[in-house]
Design a protein around this motif. Structure first.
Motif, PDB file in Angstrom:
ATOM      1  N   LEU A  48       0.794  -1.233   0.000  1.00 20.56           N
ATOM      2  CA  LEU A  48       0.000   0.000   0.000  1.00 20.56           C
ATOM      3  C   LEU A  48       0.823   1.278   0.000  1.00 20.56           C
ATOM      4  CD1 LEU A  48      -2.952  -1.104   2.257  1.00 20.56           C
ATOM      5  CD2 LEU A  48      -2.802  -1.116  -0.212  1.00 20.56           C
ATOM      6  N   ILE A  49       2.044   1.200  -0.502  1.00 18.65           N
ATOM      7  CA  ILE A  49       2.857   2.400  -0.717  1.00 18.65           C
ATOM      8  C   ILE A  49       2.432   3.004  -2.047  1.00 18.65           C
ATOM      9  CG2 ILE A  49       5.191   3.229  -1.217  1.00 18.65           C
ATOM     10  CD1 ILE A  49       6.200   0.990   0.653  1.00 18.65           C
ATOM     11  N   ASN A  75       4.098  -4.327 -14.200  1.00 21.27           N
ATOM     12  CA  ASN A  75       4.177  -5.714 -13.741  1.00 21.27           C
ATOM     13  C   ASN A  75       3.784  -5.750 -12.277  1.00 21.27           C
ATOM     14  OD1 ASN A  75       5.467  -7.021 -16.129  1.00 21.27           O
ATOM     15  ND2 ASN A  75       7.032  -5.492 -15.680  1.00 21.27           N
ATOM     16  N   TRP A  76       3.089  -6.804 -11.861  1.00 22.48           N
ATOM     17  CA  TRP A  76       2.671  -6.877 -10.469  1.00 22.48           C
ATOM     18  C   TRP A  76       2.593  -8.325 -10.019  1.00 22.48           C
ATOM     19  CZ3 TRP A  76      -0.323  -5.463 -14.555  1.00 22.48           C
ATOM     20  CH2 TRP A  76      -1.417  -6.257 -14.846  1.00 22.48           C
ATOM     21  N   THR A  82      -5.102  -0.736  -6.810  1.00 24.97           N
ATOM     22  CA  THR A  82      -5.514   0.020  -7.998  1.00 24.97           C
ATOM     23  C   THR A  82      -4.395  -0.061  -9.020  1.00 24.97           C
ATOM     24  OG1 THR A  82      -4.609   2.087  -7.094  1.00 24.97           O
ATOM     25  CG2 THR A  82      -6.949   1.665  -6.718  1.00 24.97           C
ATOM     26  N   PRO A  83      -4.748  -0.079 -10.300  1.00 19.68           N
ATOM     27  CA  PRO A  83      -3.696  -0.119 -11.322  1.00 19.68           C
ATOM     28  C   PRO A  83      -2.991   1.233 -11.426  1.00 19.68           C
ATOM     29  CG  PRO A  83      -5.854  -0.004 -12.350  1.00 19.68           C
ATOM     30  CD  PRO A  83      -6.086  -0.136 -10.879  1.00 19.68           C
ATOM     31  N   ASP A 130      -1.579   1.172  -6.330  1.00 18.04           N
ATOM     32  CA  ASP A 130      -1.064   0.519  -5.127  1.00 18.04           C
ATOM     33  C   ASP A 130      -1.320  -0.974  -5.227  1.00 18.04           C
ATOM     34  OD1 ASP A 130      -3.750   0.084  -4.183  1.00 18.04           O
ATOM     35  OD2 ASP A 130      -3.737   2.083  -3.336  1.00 18.04           O
ATOM     36  N   ALA A 131      -0.545  -1.718  -4.448  1.00 18.52           N
ATOM     37  CA  ALA A 131      -0.626  -3.173  -4.508  1.00 18.52           C
ATOM     38  C   ALA A 131      -0.401  -3.747  -3.125  1.00 18.52           C
ATOM     39  CB  ALA A 131       0.428  -3.709  -5.480  1.00 18.52           C
ATOM     40  N   TYR A 132      -1.008  -4.885  -2.873  1.00 17.89           N
ATOM     41  CA  TYR A 132      -0.783  -5.585  -1.610  1.00 17.89           C
ATOM     42  C   TYR A 132       0.503  -6.404  -1.697  1.00 17.89           C
ATOM     43  CZ  TYR A 132      -5.520  -4.109  -0.827  1.00 17.89           C
ATOM     44  OH  TYR A 132      -6.639  -3.334  -0.690  1.00 17.89           O
TER      45      TYR A 132
END
Length: 148
Positions: A48-49, A75-76, A82-83, A130-132
């Protein structure tokens, strides 16, 4: 301004303002799209940064036809919050948003029409999303153009 994130073949965010919800910095990569020069800017996030780059320009008075374009790839791993995206705002109000959905270099473009008054400004923001888990987005050749 500095649409290719480099000056004299050196990586640079001159003309852009960097923001993050943690103490971090912007990174660069030699991975670039066709015609992209030597460097792309990289926004890497996780847990979540969030990170963003933005630039604001004055807009001529009257009816304006605009093209916002960027080359990008993302890439994730793990669930995405959110993208990554690119946002065009007039006086802080979002007009257009482009989500970055591909893991290979892709050209993204959106057209917009605005009516501008004295003192109006346009802001272009490159947002990491953001990504987990982990998300890394590369941006290059970001352009905001008046169409005649």
């Amino acid at each position: 301004m500095n649409s290719s994130f480099e000056i004299d073949n050196n990586p640079s965010i001159d003309g852009w303002i960097f923001w993050s919800n943690t103490s971090s910095s912007v990174n660069f990569d030699n991975d670039v799209p066709p015609g992209g020069g030597s460097w792309s800017v990289v926004l890497t996030v996780g847990d979540l940064i969030s990170k963003a780059l933005k630039t604001t320009v004055a807009v001529p008075v009257g009816k304006q036809y605009l093209r916002l374009s960027v080359w990008a790839k993302s890439n994730w791993s793990g669930p995405r919050g959110t993208p990554s995206n690119i946002v065009l705002s007039l006086n802080g109000v979002t007009h257009k948003t482009i989500s970055i959905t591909d893991s290979v270099w892709k050209y993204y473009e959106v057209l917009d029409t605005i009516t501008a008054f004295a003192e109006d400004s346009l802001t272009v923001m490159l947002n990491s999303g953001d990504a987990y888990g982990f998300q890394q987005t590369l941006f290059d050749l970001c352009r905001l153009e008046l169409i005649k």
